[in-house]
Design a protein around this motif. Structure first.
Motif, PDB file in Angstrom:
ATOM      1  N   PRO A  22       0.840  -1.202   0.000  1.00 58.72           N
ATOM      2  CA  PRO A  22       0.000   0.000   0.000  1.00 58.72           C
ATOM      3  C   PRO A  22       0.874   1.250   0.000  1.00 58.72           C
ATOM      4  O   PRO A  22       1.929   1.284   0.615  1.00 58.72           O
ATOM      5  N   ILE A  23       0.428   2.289  -0.735  1.00 59.82           N
ATOM      6  CA  ILE A  23       1.196   3.523  -0.815  1.00 59.82           C
ATOM      7  C   ILE A  23       1.167   4.213   0.542  1.00 59.82           C
ATOM      8  O   ILE A  23       0.107   4.469   1.101  1.00 59.82           O
ATOM      9  N   ARG A  24       2.359   4.489   1.074  1.00 59.43           N
ATOM     10  CA  ARG A  24       2.454   5.172   2.358  1.00 59.43           C
ATOM     11  C   ARG A  24       3.090   6.541   2.133  1.00 59.43           C
ATOM     12  O   ARG A  24       4.033   6.680   1.361  1.00 59.43           O
ATOM     13  N   SER A  25       2.611   7.535   2.768  1.00 62.06           N
ATOM     14  CA  SER A  25       3.214   8.851   2.684  1.00 62.06           C
ATOM     15  C   SER A  25       2.727   9.679   3.855  1.00 62.06           C
ATOM     16  O   SER A  25       1.760   9.334   4.524  1.00 62.06           O
ATOM     17  N   ARG A  26       3.394  10.796   4.109  1.00 62.74           N
ATOM     18  CA  ARG A  26       2.986  11.674   5.204  1.00 62.74           C
ATOM     19  C   ARG A  26       1.678  12.379   4.891  1.00 62.74           C
ATOM     20  O   ARG A  26       0.942  12.766   5.792  1.00 62.74           O
ATOM     21  N   SER A 164       1.083  15.408  -1.198  1.00 66.80           N
ATOM     22  CA  SER A 164       1.034  16.873  -1.198  1.00 66.80           C
ATOM     23  C   SER A 164       2.340  17.511  -0.752  1.00 66.80           C
ATOM     24  O   SER A 164       2.762  18.538  -1.295  1.00 66.80           O
ATOM     25  N   HIS A 165       3.017  16.901   0.232  1.00 66.55           N
ATOM     26  CA  HIS A 165       4.218  17.528   0.780  1.00 66.55           C
ATOM     27  C   HIS A 165       5.387  17.491  -0.195  1.00 66.55           C
ATOM     28  O   HIS A 165       6.384  18.185   0.015  1.00 66.55           O
ATOM     29  N   LEU A 166       5.266  16.718  -1.289  1.00 70.43           N
ATOM     30  CA  LEU A 166       6.346  16.641  -2.275  1.00 70.43           C
ATOM     31  C   LEU A 166       6.143  17.593  -3.453  1.00 70.43           C
ATOM     32  O   LEU A 166       7.045  17.749  -4.281  1.00 70.43           O
ATOM     33  N   HIS A 167       4.977  18.219  -3.545  1.00 66.72           N
ATOM     34  CA  HIS A 167       4.707  19.075  -4.703  1.00 66.72           C
ATOM     35  C   HIS A 167       5.731  20.202  -4.840  1.00 66.72           C
ATOM     36  O   HIS A 167       6.116  20.564  -5.953  1.00 66.72           O
ATOM     37  N   GLU A 168       6.177  20.765  -3.725  1.00 68.07           N
ATOM     38  CA  GLU A 168       7.130  21.871  -3.785  1.00 68.07           C
ATOM     39  C   GLU A 168       8.572  21.383  -3.964  1.00 68.07           C
ATOM     40  O   GLU A 168       9.477  22.193  -4.167  1.00 68.07           O
ATOM     41  N   HIS A 169       8.793  20.074  -3.897  1.00 68.19           N
ATOM     42  CA  HIS A 169      10.146  19.533  -3.989  1.00 68.19           C
ATOM     43  C   HIS A 169      10.427  18.836  -5.325  1.00 68.19           C
ATOM     44  O   HIS A 169      11.589  18.633  -5.685  1.00 68.19           O
ATOM     45  N   ILE A 170       9.376  18.460  -6.045  1.00 69.23           N
ATOM     46  CA  ILE A 170       9.536  17.757  -7.326  1.00 69.23           C
ATOM     47  C   ILE A 170       8.869  18.582  -8.423  1.00 69.23           C
ATOM     48  O   ILE A 170       7.670  18.881  -8.356  1.00 69.23           O
TER      49      ILE A 170
END
Length: 621
Positions: A22-26, A164-170
């Motif tokens: 299962p996809i895990r993320s913050r 969502s927390h990766l949108h500003e990093h990628i």
């Protein structure tokens, strides 16, 4: 870490667990990018889950704005740092991601079972190998096979997501939504038995030009005479270097090149067998045997590389010439179970070159596609990669395209944003401000913008529409170095074509050169070929000769050309004032006095380029 595509081969083992995990993320997933397939593409069905994808994850660059400032300073002839190009380490330091960006991205990948990856030299790109099923889980998307009307097939998606927390990093991940095919920008290949002149052609009155320039075919000696490089003796042999790009399995054929040079530049004939072939990501090496029967009977996928090599070797001998061949499959009739290679060749190529400490100072690229086939985020990142080359002191020239402002009848001159509005179609990467875009001219006294209506050609056969690529970007704003000329051109149109182009966009091309009916050898047979694919290596050759003159005077090479061109360099070009760009069922943009988006500032005057460039470098060592 040096980019090594071979490192990717073991990634699939670690990646397969994604399917059952299962996809895990913050944070929850949200859509990062949506990009509708362009109108000429048809979805065939879901992509096979085991098809492999080389995913390239473009991380947010830490300080590109600062790199851009340095690039503008070292490229501005009025600045005290003019010509002081940056080292590979200096460039990489500006664009490397923050530790936070790297840590968060690694955490996301590892939590989804991706444990093996490789990096670009600045670590701003992470490269992984996944099957489609695993990529779909990682990006919360569905991949499909799409077929272009010309038979090209790609595995792509129209939408993908990230936590969502990766949108500003990628910034971008590809291949996902990019439909760019990087096709050669050239027109018809014509076999000929004798010179040909159309009935309305007016030969040059200048005796020197008329002796060596004919309408069909146009030879190396004509180019040398027109642009005043003839008789120039190179003074820094081996130091000024030039390269050209090959994509889509294009490969130069050495026997064809040798036959061409024996005819048109005999003293250079041996260089056909000695120019350096550099293969990237399993690209094909320059071929030492004549064309195979399949190659000779097949498509255009050998001619572009031959054209680049013949033009550049013919113009720049004895300079060292490099052929970059980047892997990737040519179009074929697609099968749902065997779609084409899904790589993004510009990234493979530019990441390889950026890792090298010794790069040719001029690189010619004769490939491109409609800007709207490329997602904006991806186009911006590729364009930023080109800026890094400029900061290293490389002049990157790109052909402007062969369809004017769009196809002849306007059948594809529509946006693909769901609104389906009529529009002119700018080309990428010609629209990137960090490349110098080259348009095409024809005839000699005066030169006019290249244009040929469909109809009978020199071989008595019907040939298609061809017009020098022209336009204004929708993705890239007009750079400040264009402010003195582009708004004035737009104003001169008096509202014509309002709504069909972006008045505030980067205008192109910047300059131009001959681009119709080049003498050419294919399959050991005399022939001719046209297109901005021809004008681009020709213009690149002239720039490389300027570099030789600069090096021999102890001065830096030209580097990124555009700020110099728009400030002062335009004075070393012959203004082209006749013609139109055509396309989309219109006459397109008119050629005008000064800069115009059809021929740019016009065609080169080599001695003047040398004189101006030397003067601009005085005091800037």
């Amino acid at each position: 870490m040096k980019f090594d595509i071979s490192l990717l081969c073991s990634v699939a083992v670690g990646a397969q667990v994604v399917l059952g995990t299962p996809i895990r993320s913050r944070t929850p997933y949200n859509v990062k990018e949506t990009h509708t397939a362009p109108s000429k593409w048809t979805k065939l069905g879901r992509a096979p889950s085991q098809h492999k994808l080389h995913l390239k994850i473009g991380l947010k660059q830490n300080n590109f704005e600062e790199l851009s400032r340095h690039l503008n300073e070292v490229s501005n002839p009025d600045h005290g740092r003019y010509g002081q190009h940056l080292s590979v380490d200096e460039v990489n330091d500006f664009v490397k991601p923050t530790d936070e960006t790297l840590d968060l991205t690694h955490e996301w990948l590892l939590s989804n079972g991706v444990s093996e990856m490789s990096y670009s030299p600045a670590k701003d790109w992470i490269n992984i190998l996944l099957d489609v099923g695993s990529a779909e889980a990682l990006l919360d998307t569905e991949y499909s096979v799409y077929r272009h009307e010309d038979g090209t097939a790609l595995v792509r998606t129209s939408k993908w997501s990230l936590p969502s927390h990766l949108h500003e990093h990628i910034d971008t991940i590809q291949p996902t939504t990019s439909f760019m095919r990087s096709v050669p920008k050239k027109s018809d290949w014509i076999q000929f038995s004798q010179p040909w002149t159309p009935p309305d052609y007016k030969p040059p009155t200048n005796e020197t030009i008329s002796k060596v320039c004919q309408f069909f075919p146009v030879t190396i000696e004509c180019f040398q005479t027109l642009y005043a490089t003839k008789g120039y003796q190179q003074k820094a042999p081996g130091i000024a270097k030039i390269a050209f790009n090959n994509f889509l399995n294009q490969t130069p054929i050495r026997p064809d090149i040798e036959a061409f040079l024996k005819h048109y530049r005999p003293e250079a004939a041996d260089s056909a067998n000695t120019f350096k072939s550099i293969e990237i990501d399993n690209g094909p090496a320059a071929q030492s045997e004549p064309l195979t029967l399949e190659q000779a009977a097949g498509d255009d996928f050998v001619r572009e590389a031959n054209l680049d090599a013949q033009t550049i070797l013919g113009m720049t001998y004895p300079q060292p010439v490099y052929s970059y061949s980047t892997g990737g499959s040519p179009p074929f009739i697609p099968d749902l179970n065997a779609p084409t290679n899904t790589n993004e060749p510009y990234l493979e190529w530019v990441n390889f070159v950026m890792a090298q400490h010794d790069i040719p100072q001029v690189i010619s690229t004769s490939y491109g596609d409609d800007e709207q086939t490329v997602p904006e985020a991806y186009a911006r990142r590729v364009c930023q990669q080109f800026a890094r080359l400029g900061a290293r002191g490389v002049s990157l020239l790109v052909s402007s395209g062969d369809d004017g402002v769009g196809d002849e009848d306007g059948s594809s001159c529509y946006t693909n944003d769901g609104k389906n509005k009529t529009t002119f179609l700018p080309s990428f990467p010609a629209s990137c401000p960090y490349v110098t875009s080259v348009g095409a001219t024809q005839q000699f006294e005066p030169e006019v913008s290249a244009y040929r209506a469909p109809g009978l050609g020199p071989d008595g056969l019907k040939h298609g529409f061809y017009a020098s690529g022209s336009g204004f970007s929708y993705y890239f704003d007009r750079p400040d170095w264009q402010d003195d000329v582009v708004p004035a051109y737009v104003k001169s149109l008096k509202g014509k074509y309002d709504g069909l182009y972006n008045k505030g966009g980067r205008g192109y091309p910047d300059i131009s050169a001959q681009g119709l009916y080049f003498a050419f050898v294919f399959n050991l047979t005399e022939s001719s070929i046209s297109g901005t694919s021809a004008s681009c290596p020709l213009m690149s050759s002239v720039v490389s000769l300027v570099n030789d003159a600069l090096i021999s005077s102890g001065k830096p090479t030209m580097g990124w050309l555009n700020p110099w061109l728009y400030k002062k360099g335009y004075k070393a070009f012959t203004d082209v004032t006749i013609g139109d760009s055509y396309g989309c069922g219109t006459k397109g943009f008119p050629v005008a006095k000064g800069w115009d988006p059809v021929t740019g500032f016009g065609t080169p005057i080599f001695p003047e380029m040398v004189r101006l460039a030397k003067g601009d470098h005085d005091g800037h060592h």
